[in-house]
Design a protein around this motif. Structure first.
Motif, mmCIF file in Angstrom:
data_model
loop_
_atom_site.group_PDB
_atom_site.id
_atom_site.type_symbol
_atom_site.label_atom_id
_atom_site.label_comp_id
_atom_site.label_asym_id
_atom_site.label_seq_id
_atom_site.Cartn_x
_atom_site.Cartn_y
_atom_site.Cartn_z
ATOM 1 N N GLY A 129 -20.717 22.157 -11.635
ATOM 2 C CA GLY A 129 -19.487 22.726 -12.171
ATOM 3 C C GLY A 129 -19.799 23.701 -13.280
ATOM 4 O O GLY A 129 -20.965 23.933 -13.634
ATOM 5 N N THR A 130 -18.753 24.276 -13.844
ATOM 6 C CA THR A 130 -18.901 25.210 -14.953
ATOM 7 C C THR A 130 -18.040 24.754 -16.125
ATOM 8 O O THR A 130 -16.982 24.158 -15.912
ATOM 9 C CB THR A 130 -18.482 26.632 -14.529
ATOM 10 N N PRO A 131 -18.489 25.033 -17.365
ATOM 11 C CA PRO A 131 -19.808 25.591 -17.687
ATOM 12 C C PRO A 131 -20.908 24.538 -17.609
ATOM 13 O O PRO A 131 -20.683 23.384 -17.932
ATOM 14 C CB PRO A 131 -19.630 26.058 -19.132
ATOM 15 N N THR A 132 -22.063 24.946 -17.174
ATOM 16 C CA THR A 132 -23.274 24.142 -17.306
ATOM 17 C C THR A 132 -24.257 24.983 -18.099
ATOM 18 O O THR A 132 -24.494 26.148 -17.755
ATOM 19 C CB THR A 132 -23.870 23.778 -15.943
ATOM 20 N N SER A 133 -24.794 24.402 -19.161
ATOM 21 C CA SER A 133 -25.629 25.159 -20.094
ATOM 22 C C SER A 133 -27.011 24.540 -20.210
ATOM 23 O O SER A 133 -27.181 23.331 -20.015
ATOM 24 C CB SER A 133 -24.963 25.217 -21.480
ATOM 25 N N TYR A 134 -27.987 25.361 -20.559
ATOM 26 C CA TYR A 134 -29.383 24.943 -20.618
ATOM 27 C C TYR A 134 -30.012 25.425 -21.919
ATOM 28 O O TYR A 134 -29.810 26.571 -22.325
ATOM 29 C CB TYR A 134 -30.154 25.519 -19.420
ATOM 30 N N TYR A 135 -30.770 24.543 -22.570
ATOM 31 C CA TYR A 135 -31.422 24.879 -23.833
ATOM 32 C C TYR A 135 -32.734 24.127 -23.919
ATOM 33 O O TYR A 135 -32.983 23.193 -23.149
ATOM 34 C CB TYR A 135 -30.528 24.499 -25.013
ATOM 35 N N ARG A 136 -33.583 24.519 -24.859
ATOM 36 C CA ARG A 136 -34.832 23.811 -25.103
ATOM 37 C C ARG A 136 -34.674 22.932 -26.343
ATOM 38 O O ARG A 136 -34.188 23.393 -27.370
ATOM 39 C CB ARG A 136 -36.006 24.779 -25.283
ATOM 40 N N ASP A 137 -35.105 21.689 -26.224
ATOM 41 C CA ASP A 137 -35.003 20.776 -27.354
ATOM 42 C C ASP A 137 -36.178 20.978 -28.307
ATOM 43 O O ASP A 137 -37.004 21.887 -28.125
ATOM 44 C CB ASP A 137 -34.889 19.327 -26.884
ATOM 45 N N GLU A 138 -36.274 20.126 -29.319
ATOM 46 C CA GLU A 138 -37.305 20.280 -30.335
ATOM 47 C C GLU A 138 -38.707 20.135 -29.763
ATOM 48 O O GLU A 138 -39.665 20.662 -30.328
ATOM 49 C CB GLU A 138 -37.085 19.251 -31.449
ATOM 50 N N GLU A 139 -38.840 19.418 -28.646
ATOM 51 C CA GLU A 139 -40.145 19.253 -28.013
ATOM 52 C C GLU A 139 -40.447 20.365 -27.015
ATOM 53 O O GLU A 139 -41.508 20.372 -26.388
ATOM 54 C CB GLU A 139 -40.219 17.897 -27.296
ATOM 55 N N GLY A 140 -39.507 21.287 -26.844
ATOM 56 C CA GLY A 140 -39.709 22.389 -25.907
ATOM 57 C C GLY A 140 -39.281 22.092 -24.489
ATOM 58 O O GLY A 140 -39.494 22.921 -23.596
ATOM 59 N N ASN A 141 -38.696 20.917 -24.261
ATOM 60 C CA ASN A 141 -38.234 20.567 -22.916
ATOM 61 C C ASN A 141 -36.847 21.141 -22.660
ATOM 62 O O ASN A 141 -35.997 21.161 -23.562
ATOM 63 C CB ASN A 141 -38.174 19.045 -22.761
ATOM 64 N N VAL A 142 -36.613 21.598 -21.443
ATOM 65 C CA VAL A 142 -35.309 22.131 -21.081
ATOM 66 C C VAL A 142 -34.341 20.970 -20.873
ATOM 67 O O VAL A 142 -34.659 19.997 -20.184
ATOM 68 C CB VAL A 142 -35.383 22.991 -19.806
ATOM 69 N N GLN A 143 -33.172 21.072 -21.499
ATOM 70 C CA GLN A 143 -32.121 20.075 -21.368
ATOM 71 C C GLN A 143 -30.852 20.749 -20.858
ATOM 72 O O GLN A 143 -30.734 21.975 -20.897
ATOM 73 C CB GLN A 143 -31.846 19.391 -22.711
ATOM 74 N N ARG A 144 -29.918 19.940 -20.406
ATOM 75 C CA ARG A 144 -28.692 20.471 -19.791
ATOM 76 C C ARG A 144 -27.467 19.890 -20.488
ATOM 77 O O ARG A 144 -27.442 18.726 -20.861
ATOM 78 C CB ARG A 144 -28.672 20.087 -18.308
ATOM 79 N N ILE A 145 -26.458 20.734 -20.643
ATOM 80 C CA ILE A 145 -25.167 20.308 -21.172
ATOM 81 C C ILE A 145 -24.132 20.574 -20.086
ATOM 82 O O ILE A 145 -23.941 21.717 -19.673
ATOM 83 C CB ILE A 145 -24.773 21.089 -22.441
ATOM 84 N N ASP A 146 -23.463 19.526 -19.618
ATOM 85 C CA ASP A 146 -22.422 19.670 -18.605
ATOM 86 C C ASP A 146 -21.062 19.719 -19.290
ATOM 87 O O ASP A 146 -20.634 18.734 -19.887
ATOM 88 C CB ASP A 146 -22.461 18.510 -17.614
ATOM 89 N N GLY A 147 -20.394 20.859 -19.204
ATOM 90 C CA GLY A 147 -19.041 20.946 -19.725
ATOM 91 C C GLY A 147 -18.944 21.645 -21.062
ATOM 92 O O GLY A 147 -19.929 22.089 -21.651
ATOM 93 N N ALA A 148 -17.715 21.716 -21.554
ATOM 94 C CA ALA A 148 -17.435 22.335 -22.841
ATOM 95 C C ALA A 148 -17.666 21.332 -23.957
ATOM 96 O O ALA A 148 -17.350 20.152 -23.823
ATOM 97 C CB ALA A 148 -15.996 22.841 -22.879
ATOM 98 N N VAL A 149 -18.242 21.794 -25.051
ATOM 99 C CA VAL A 149 -18.449 20.965 -26.236
ATOM 100 C C VAL A 149 -17.901 21.716 -27.445
ATOM 101 O O VAL A 149 -17.774 22.947 -27.434
ATOM 102 C CB VAL A 149 -19.935 20.634 -26.452
ATOM 103 N N SER A 150 -17.574 20.976 -28.490
ATOM 104 C CA SER A 150 -17.040 21.585 -29.704
ATOM 105 C C SER A 150 -18.153 22.265 -30.499
ATOM 106 O O SER A 150 -19.345 22.084 -30.211
ATOM 107 C CB SER A 150 -16.380 20.514 -30.576
ATOM 108 N N THR A 151 -17.769 23.020 -31.508
ATOM 109 C CA THR A 151 -18.758 23.679 -32.357
ATOM 110 C C THR A 151 -19.665 22.651 -33.017
ATOM 111 O O THR A 151 -20.891 22.817 -33.057
ATOM 112 C CB THR A 151 -18.056 24.531 -33.435
ATOM 113 N N ASP A 152 -19.095 21.586 -33.547
ATOM 114 C CA ASP A 152 -19.902 20.555 -34.203
ATOM 115 C C ASP A 152 -20.837 19.864 -33.222
ATOM 116 O O ASP A 152 -21.987 19.559 -33.561
ATOM 117 C CB ASP A 152 -18.985 19.526 -34.877
ATOM 118 N N GLN A 153 -20.347 19.609 -32.017
ATOM 119 C CA GLN A 153 -21.216 19.007 -31.002
ATOM 120 C C GLN A 153 -22.362 19.939 -30.650
ATOM 121 O O GLN A 153 -23.507 19.502 -30.504
ATOM 122 C CB GLN A 153 -20.405 18.668 -29.756
ATOM 123 N N LEU A 154 -22.066 21.218 -30.528
ATOM 124 C CA LEU A 154 -23.101 22.190 -30.199
ATOM 125 C C LEU A 154 -24.126 22.287 -31.319
ATOM 126 O O LEU A 154 -25.333 22.383 -31.060
ATOM 127 C CB LEU A 154 -22.456 23.556 -29.930
#
Length: 276
Positions: free
Chosen positions: A244-269
């Protein structure tokens, strides 16, 4: 690895699978099919896969490796439509049981191991694919955090994520890279093409999101280039395991790619990315 963050999002692709138990004697296998499965197994354990696991592979599952499970059980990391599926084969009989292995406290004891074997490589491949495609960046090129997000022009939760990301972008901490898709409807496809074909796609996307409640940008008949790109992005979405959308991808502190499914608030982000 951190857990995937689940939230509300627009459903685009649904995969359902049940609890499966297959006997080793259920059906005859083709010889060449066995050879292919054994090659995959040899790379992992040096031994042929059980008949029940090859039966699952014949049904479209993919094999990613083995792991030790509690008791006298062997675990197999599989996937179906890029979704991780653990399977367990007891030593007493060649039956494959598909599903979570739950302890007396109700905890999924093997989930993290399956995630590492299956999801980790899928997310890394997705990140590389997003880097190589045409995305629309918002924010400074030297931002400390990069997030790729699959954005459908008609998705209200994409619009919500767009709004919640503004403070981090304005702070200079985040560059949000939109990989446009048009998977919710034909109108989505045509609006995505309109953004891509505008003189300044970044401004067109911003204008669309600001006027989302009024319908945003007008749809166009996609050019061959836009149609090919959006078709490719839909394929990347499937390969990345996004449903589904949005699906987002980022690198965590260890450099591993992680995924966020859905909308999150500014504080959550902020919390997810580790931004003060």
């Amino acid at each position: 690895m951190k857990k995937i963050i689940y939230s509300t999002y627009c459903l685009a692709i649904v995969g359902l699978f049940g609890f499966i138990s297959l006997s080793a004697q259920a059906e005859e296998k083709e010889a060449d099919s066995h050879e292919g499965h054994q090659v995959s197994s040899a790379a992992d354990t040096g031994a042929p896969l059980p008949e029940s696991i090859t039966a699952l592979l014949d049904q479209g599952f993919k094999f990613h490796g083995t792991f030790n499970a509690p008791g006298d059980i062997q675990g197999y990391a599989l996937s179906y439509n890029n979704q991780p599926i653990p399977a367990y084969v007891p030593s007493t009989a060649d039956y494959a049981i598909v599903g979570k292995l739950i302890d007396p406290q109700g905890k999924d004891v093997m989930g993290s191991r399956v995630h590492t074997l299956v999801v980790g490589p899928i997310l890394e491949a997705a990140w590389s694919a997003f880097e190589d495609t045409r995305f629309i960046p918002e924010g400074a090129d030297d931002a400390s955090h990069i997030v790729y997000t699959l954005t459908d022009p008609n998705c209200p939760y994409c619009n919500a994520l767009w709004k919640s990301s503004r403070p981090l972008i304005e702070q200079g901490e985040l560059q949000l890279r939109h990989v446009l898709v048009g998977v919710l409807s034909e109108d989505s496809f045509r609006k995505a093409a309109a953004i891509l074909e505008s003189n300044n796609p970044a401004i067109a996307l911003e204008t669309h999101e600001l006027n989302f409640r009024d319908g945003g940008i007008g749809p166009v008949t996609p050019s061959e280039e836009s149609r090919a790109l959006l078709t490719r992005h839909a394929q990347l979405m499937r390969e990345a395991g996004a449903t589904g959308t949005p699906t987002s991808y980022y690198r965590d502190e260890e450099g591993n790619v992680q995924r966020i499914d859905g909308a999150v608030s500014t504080d959550q982000l902020r919390g997810i990315l580790g931004i003060e």
